[in-house]
Scaffold this motif. Structure first.
Motif, PDB file in Angstrom:
ATOM      1  N   HIS A 153      13.012  22.346   7.235  1.00 55.50           N
ATOM      2  CA  HIS A 153      13.501  21.121   6.592  1.00 55.50           C
ATOM      3  C   HIS A 153      12.421  20.526   5.681  1.00 55.50           C
ATOM      4  O   HIS A 153      12.704  20.160   4.530  1.00 55.50           O
ATOM      5  N   GLU A 154      11.198  20.445   6.171  1.00 51.35           N
ATOM      6  CA  GLU A 154      10.104  19.888   5.356  1.00 51.35           C
ATOM      7  C   GLU A 154       9.819  20.756   4.142  1.00 51.35           C
ATOM      8  O   GLU A 154       9.546  20.249   3.060  1.00 51.35           O
ATOM      9  N   TRP A 155       9.862  22.084   4.303  1.00 50.80           N
ATOM     10  CA  TRP A 155       9.609  22.984   3.182  1.00 50.80           C
ATOM     11  C   TRP A 155      10.691  22.824   2.109  1.00 50.80           C
ATOM     12  O   TRP A 155      10.399  22.765   0.917  1.00 50.80           O
ATOM     13  N   LYS A 156      11.943  22.709   2.532  1.00 54.09           N
ATOM     14  CA  LYS A 156      13.031  22.506   1.573  1.00 54.09           C
ATOM     15  C   LYS A 156      12.879  21.171   0.852  1.00 54.09           C
ATOM     16  O   LYS A 156      13.155  21.076  -0.345  1.00 54.09           O
ATOM     17  N   LYS A 157      12.425  20.133   1.568  1.00 53.99           N
ATOM     18  CA  LYS A 157      12.173  18.844   0.920  1.00 53.99           C
ATOM     19  C   LYS A 157      11.094  18.980  -0.143  1.00 53.99           C
ATOM     20  O   LYS A 157      11.178  18.369  -1.209  1.00 53.99           O
ATOM     21  N   LEU A 189      10.384  21.696  -1.848  1.00 62.82           N
ATOM     22  CA  LEU A 189      10.894  22.510  -2.948  1.00 62.82           C
ATOM     23  C   LEU A 189      11.964  21.793  -3.765  1.00 62.82           C
ATOM     24  O   LEU A 189      11.977  21.882  -4.997  1.00 62.82           O
ATOM     25  N   TYR A 190      12.874  21.093  -3.070  1.00 63.68           N
ATOM     26  CA  TYR A 190      14.066  20.558  -3.737  1.00 63.68           C
ATOM     27  C   TYR A 190      14.172  19.042  -3.725  1.00 63.68           C
ATOM     28  O   TYR A 190      15.166  18.501  -4.200  1.00 63.68           O
ATOM     29  N   GLY A 191      13.209  18.358  -3.136  1.00 64.25           N
ATOM     30  CA  GLY A 191      13.263  16.904  -3.067  1.00 64.25           C
ATOM     31  C   GLY A 191      14.009  16.431  -1.824  1.00 64.25           C
ATOM     32  O   GLY A 191      14.397  17.222  -0.964  1.00 64.25           O
ATOM     33  N   ASP A 192      14.233  15.164  -1.751  1.00 58.22           N
ATOM     34  CA  ASP A 192      14.864  14.560  -0.564  1.00 58.22           C
ATOM     35  C   ASP A 192      16.319  14.952  -0.381  1.00 58.22           C
ATOM     36  O   ASP A 192      16.917  14.685   0.643  1.00 58.22           O
ATOM     37  N   ASN A 193      16.922  15.576  -1.379  1.00 61.03           N
ATOM     38  CA  ASN A 193      18.323  15.981  -1.272  1.00 61.03           C
ATOM     39  C   ASN A 193      18.506  17.314  -0.570  1.00 61.03           C
ATOM     40  O   ASN A 193      19.607  17.815  -0.481  1.00 61.03           O
ATOM     41  N   ALA A 194      17.414  17.903  -0.087  1.00 62.30           N
ATOM     42  CA  ALA A 194      17.491  19.235   0.533  1.00 62.30           C
ATOM     43  C   ALA A 194      18.230  19.180   1.851  1.00 62.30           C
ATOM     44  O   ALA A 194      18.228  18.248   2.567  1.00 62.30           O
TER      45      ALA A 194
END
Length: 87
Positions: free
Chosen positions: A76-80, A82-87
């Motif tokens: 979840h943190e890695w996606k945030k 990479l893609y911002g808070d909308n991940a």
């Protein structure tokens, strides 16, 4: 405490790793790091590694994620990142 972006682990492989992101989870109280050895995987992508560590150590003893909760938190943190808070 290591403040550099580059570090070595206690694994004695002489590999220099690069910190991509590190954080402490409020849910588990653990410190996680997302990092790379800048080597390519089988598809030609740079490998991204996850671990649990003690930020106060001079040389990190990077421990593997212990369970599905750890994996969910790190992903979840890695996606945030990479893609911002909308991940």
């Amino acid at each position: 405490m290591i403040t550099s972006k580059f570090f070595k682990c206690k694994d004695a492989r002489d590999t220099v790793y690069e910190r991509l992101y590190s954080f402490k989870s409020e849910e588990t109280g653990k410190n996680y790091m997302i990092f790379t050895d800048n080597k390519l995987d089988l598809r030609g992508n740079i490998r991204v590694l996850f671990g649990i560590y003690d930020p106060n150590d001079d040389v990190y003893d990077m421990l593997p994620l212990e369970n599905e909760v750890d994996l969910r938190i790190v992903e979840h943190e890695w996606k945030k990142q990479l893609y911002g808070d909308n991940a």
